[in-house]
Design a protein around this motif. Structure first.
Motif, PDB file in Angstrom:
ATOM      1  N   ALA A 194     -16.043 -17.040  31.547  1.00 42.32           N
ATOM      2  CA  ALA A 194     -15.542 -17.897  30.470  1.00 42.32           C
ATOM      3  C   ALA A 194     -14.215 -17.379  29.942  1.00 42.32           C
ATOM      4  O   ALA A 194     -13.311 -18.158  29.619  1.00 42.32           O
ATOM      5  CB  ALA A 194     -16.567 -17.974  29.346  1.00 42.32           C
ATOM      6  N   THR A 195     -14.060 -16.049  29.893  1.00 39.87           N
ATOM      7  CA  THR A 195     -12.788 -15.478  29.434  1.00 39.87           C
ATOM      8  C   THR A 195     -11.678 -15.728  30.442  1.00 39.87           C
ATOM      9  O   THR A 195     -10.544 -16.043  30.065  1.00 39.87           O
ATOM     10  CB  THR A 195     -12.967 -13.976  29.194  1.00 39.87           C
ATOM     11  OG1 THR A 195     -14.102 -13.765  28.398  1.00 39.87           O
ATOM     12  CG2 THR A 195     -11.764 -13.404  28.495  1.00 39.87           C
TER      13      THR A 195
ATOM     14  N   LYS B 215     -10.149 -19.027  30.275  1.00 38.98           N
ATOM     15  CA  LYS B 215      -9.243 -19.211  29.133  1.00 38.98           C
ATOM     16  C   LYS B 215      -7.891 -18.555  29.403  1.00 38.98           C
ATOM     17  O   LYS B 215      -6.899 -18.952  28.803  1.00 38.98           O
ATOM     18  CB  LYS B 215      -9.842 -18.563  27.879  1.00 38.98           C
ATOM     19  CG  LYS B 215     -11.095 -19.214  27.422  1.00 38.98           C
ATOM     20  CD  LYS B 215     -10.855 -20.036  26.197  1.00 38.98           C
ATOM     21  CE  LYS B 215     -12.059 -20.881  25.938  1.00 38.98           C
ATOM     22  NZ  LYS B 215     -11.691 -22.201  25.476  1.00 38.98           N
TER      23      LYS B 215
ATOM     24  N   PRO C 263     -38.827   0.398  35.058  1.00 44.24           N
ATOM     25  CA  PRO C 263     -38.698  -1.059  35.199  1.00 44.24           C
ATOM     26  C   PRO C 263     -38.174  -1.757  33.954  1.00 44.24           C
ATOM     27  O   PRO C 263     -37.589  -2.836  34.057  1.00 44.24           O
ATOM     28  CB  PRO C 263     -40.120  -1.506  35.530  1.00 44.24           C
ATOM     29  CG  PRO C 263     -40.984  -0.426  35.037  1.00 44.24           C
ATOM     30  CD  PRO C 263     -40.214   0.835  35.174  1.00 44.24           C
ATOM     31  N   ASP C 264     -38.345  -1.127  32.782  1.00 40.22           N
ATOM     32  CA  ASP C 264     -37.866  -1.746  31.545  1.00 40.22           C
ATOM     33  C   ASP C 264     -36.343  -1.847  31.551  1.00 40.22           C
ATOM     34  O   ASP C 264     -35.763  -2.908  31.284  1.00 40.22           O
ATOM     35  CB  ASP C 264     -38.335  -0.895  30.364  1.00 40.22           C
ATOM     36  CG  ASP C 264     -38.368  -1.661  29.066  1.00 40.22           C
ATOM     37  OD1 ASP C 264     -37.820  -2.781  29.035  1.00 40.22           O
ATOM     38  OD2 ASP C 264     -38.936  -1.157  28.102  1.00 40.22           O
TER      39      ASP C 264
ATOM     40  N   VAL D 196     -25.542 -12.311  31.818  1.00 39.36           N
ATOM     41  CA  VAL D 196     -24.771 -12.755  30.655  1.00 39.36           C
ATOM     42  C   VAL D 196     -23.353 -12.195  30.675  1.00 39.36           C
ATOM     43  O   VAL D 196     -22.399 -12.905  30.352  1.00 39.36           O
ATOM     44  CB  VAL D 196     -25.522 -12.352  29.365  1.00 39.36           C
ATOM     45  CG1 VAL D 196     -24.711 -12.674  28.153  1.00 39.36           C
ATOM     46  CG2 VAL D 196     -26.842 -13.062  29.308  1.00 39.36           C
TER      47      VAL D 196
ATOM     48  N   MET E  38     -21.163 -14.142  33.056  1.00 44.19           N
ATOM     49  CA  MET E  38     -20.827 -15.461  32.536  1.00 44.19           C
ATOM     50  C   MET E  38     -19.776 -15.362  31.435  1.00 44.19           C
ATOM     51  O   MET E  38     -18.845 -16.175  31.382  1.00 44.19           O
ATOM     52  CB  MET E  38     -22.119 -16.081  32.042  1.00 44.19           C
ATOM     53  CG  MET E  38     -22.025 -17.475  31.607  1.00 44.19           C
ATOM     54  SD  MET E  38     -21.536 -17.515  29.937  1.00 44.19           S
ATOM     55  CE  MET E  38     -22.517 -16.206  29.269  1.00 44.19           C
ATOM     56  N   LEU E  39     -19.866 -14.334  30.587  1.00 46.18           N
ATOM     57  CA  LEU E  39     -18.861 -14.183  29.520  1.00 46.18           C
ATOM     58  C   LEU E  39     -17.498 -13.839  30.110  1.00 46.18           C
ATOM     59  O   LEU E  39     -16.466 -14.339  29.646  1.00 46.18           O
ATOM     60  CB  LEU E  39     -19.303 -13.090  28.540  1.00 46.18           C
ATOM     61  CG  LEU E  39     -20.414 -13.474  27.576  1.00 46.18           C
ATOM     62  CD1 LEU E  39     -20.770 -12.296  26.700  1.00 46.18           C
ATOM     63  CD2 LEU E  39     -20.005 -14.623  26.707  1.00 46.18           C
TER      64      LEU E  39
ATOM     65  N   ALA F  56     -30.842  -8.777  33.518  1.00 49.02           N
ATOM     66  CA  ALA F  56     -30.602  -9.933  32.654  1.00 49.02           C
ATOM     67  C   ALA F  56     -29.230  -9.855  31.996  1.00 49.02           C
ATOM     68  O   ALA F  56     -28.494 -10.837  31.966  1.00 49.02           O
ATOM     69  CB  ALA F  56     -31.695 -10.029  31.590  1.00 49.02           C
ATOM     70  N   VAL F  57     -28.880  -8.687  31.464  1.00 50.07           N
ATOM     71  CA  VAL F  57     -27.624  -8.566  30.714  1.00 50.07           C
ATOM     72  C   VAL F  57     -26.456  -8.324  31.659  1.00 50.07           C
ATOM     73  O   VAL F  57     -25.449  -9.022  31.618  1.00 50.07           O
ATOM     74  CB  VAL F  57     -27.732  -7.428  29.673  1.00 50.07           C
ATOM     75  CG1 VAL F  57     -26.423  -7.255  28.969  1.00 50.07           C
ATOM     76  CG2 VAL F  57     -28.813  -7.738  28.689  1.00 50.07           C
TER      77      VAL F  57
ATOM     78  N   ILE G 177     -35.120  -4.505  34.131  1.00 45.14           N
ATOM     79  CA  ILE G 177     -35.132  -5.899  33.683  1.00 45.14           C
ATOM     80  C   ILE G 177     -33.949  -6.173  32.773  1.00 45.14           C
ATOM     81  O   ILE G 177     -33.249  -7.185  32.904  1.00 45.14           O
ATOM     82  CB  ILE G 177     -36.470  -6.220  32.976  1.00 45.14           C
ATOM     83  CG1 ILE G 177     -37.584  -6.331  33.998  1.00 45.14           C
ATOM     84  CG2 ILE G 177     -36.370  -7.503  32.204  1.00 45.14           C
ATOM     85  CD1 ILE G 177     -38.903  -6.661  33.398  1.00 45.14           C
ATOM     86  N   THR G 178     -33.668  -5.234  31.853  1.00 47.17           N
ATOM     87  CA  THR G 178     -32.556  -5.440  30.931  1.00 47.17           C
ATOM     88  C   THR G 178     -31.223  -5.447  31.676  1.00 47.17           C
ATOM     89  O   THR G 178     -30.338  -6.260  31.378  1.00 47.17           O
ATOM     90  CB  THR G 178     -32.569  -4.354  29.856  1.00 47.17           C
ATOM     91  OG1 THR G 178     -33.859  -4.298  29.280  1.00 47.17           O
ATOM     92  CG2 THR G 178     -31.571  -4.641  28.790  1.00 47.17           C
TER      93      THR G 178
END
Lengths: 144, 78
Positions: free
Chosen positions: B69-70, B73, B49-50, B62, B65-66, B57-58, B53-54
Motif C-alpha cells: 500500500a505504501t 502511494k 509454534p506460538d 499484514v 500488505m502495508l 500472520a504479521v 503463528i504470529t
C-alpha cells in the motif's frame, strides 16, 4: 481489461472469507489451550477484512466496518483489558490477578478453564483486529 | 531433520541478502514476505509454534500488505 481474472479472484475470495474468519476466531478462543492467542487471531481476522478491501473496493469494506466504529471498538478493547486488570486490584490482589482472588479456574485442558485468561484474550483480539484494520483504512483513504 | 534446518537457514540468509540487494522495491517486498514465511517454519522447527503463528500472520501477511500500500502511494524504483 482482465475482466475474467478479477471475476475468478472475487469468487475465490468470497468463498474463502468465512473460513479465514472462523480460523481467526478459533485461534482467539482456544488461545489459552494451544498456540495462538489474542494477537495472532486478531491479526488473521483483520487480514481477512483487508483481503476483502483489496479484492473488491475500499468503500465496500468501509460499509462493512466503518472507520469510526473501528476506532471506537479499538479503544473499547483497551478499556476491557484495563478493567480486567483492575478487578484484581479492587478485590485485594495484584494487577491481573487470576486464581489469587478466587476466580474459578476449571479443569485444565477444557475450553472453559483458565479463569480470566479467555476473557482478556477476547478483548485483546478485538483490539488488535480493529487496530490493524483502521491502520490500513487510514493509509488508503488518506488522499480522498 | 538437521539437513532440513540447514537448508532452511541457508535459503533464509540468501533471501535476506537478496531483499537488500534488489533494486525493484516491489520485488524486495515479495522476497521479504518469503523470508518471513521461512522464518515461521524455522520457529516451528525450533519448537515455538506460538511465535510461528504470529510470524506467519504479521510478517508474511499484514506487513507485506502495508508495504505494498505504501509503494502504491510512492515510487516503485529507487
Amino acid at each position: 481489461m482482465y475482466k475474467e481474472e478479477i471475476l475468478i479472484l472475487r469468487v475465490v475470495v468470497r468463498f474463502m472469507m468465512p473460513f479465514i474468519q472462523i480460523y481467526g476466531c478459533y485461534i482467539i478462543v482456544s488461545g489459552h489451550l494451544g498456540p495462538g492467542g489474542g494477537f495472532a487471531g486478531g491479526t488473521i481476522v483483520a487480514a481477512s477484512m483487508i483481503l476483502y478491501a483489496l479484492t473488491f473496493d475500499v468503500d465496500r469494506a468501509l460499509d462493512k466496518v466503518p472507520h469510526k466504529h473501528a476506532t471506537m471498538l479499538e479503544s473499547l478493547g483497551g478499556i476491557w483489558f484495563m478493567s480486567c486488570g483492575i478487578v484484581g486490584l479492587l478485590l485485594g490482589g495484584n494487577f491481573l490477578a487470576n486464581g489469587q482472588i478466587g476466580v474459578p479456574l476449571g479443569t485444565p485442558g477444557r475450553l472453559l478453564s483458565g479463569g480470566l485468561v479467555p476473557v482478556i484474550y477476547f478483548g485483546v483480539g478485538i483490539k488488535v483486529a480493529m487496530t490493524i484494520m483502521s491502520l490500513y483504512f487510514s493509509l488508503v483513504e488518506e488522499d480522498r | 531433520m538437521i539437513i532440513l534446518d540447514l537448508l532452511l537457514l541457508n535459503i533464509l540468509v540468501l533471501c535476506a541478502i537478496a531483499a537488500i540487494r534488489v533494486r525493484d522495491l516491489l520485488s524486495a517486498v515479495i522476497i521479504f514476505s518469503a523470508y518471513s514465511l521461512l522464518m515461521a517454519i524455522i520457529w516451528l522447527q525450533l519448537g515455538s509454534p506460538d511465535v510461528a503463528i504470529t510470524e506467519a500472520a504479521v510478517g508474511a501477511g499484514v506487513t507485506t500488505m502495508l508495504f505494498i500500500a505504501t509503494i502504491s502511494k510512492t515510487r516503485r524504483y529507487e
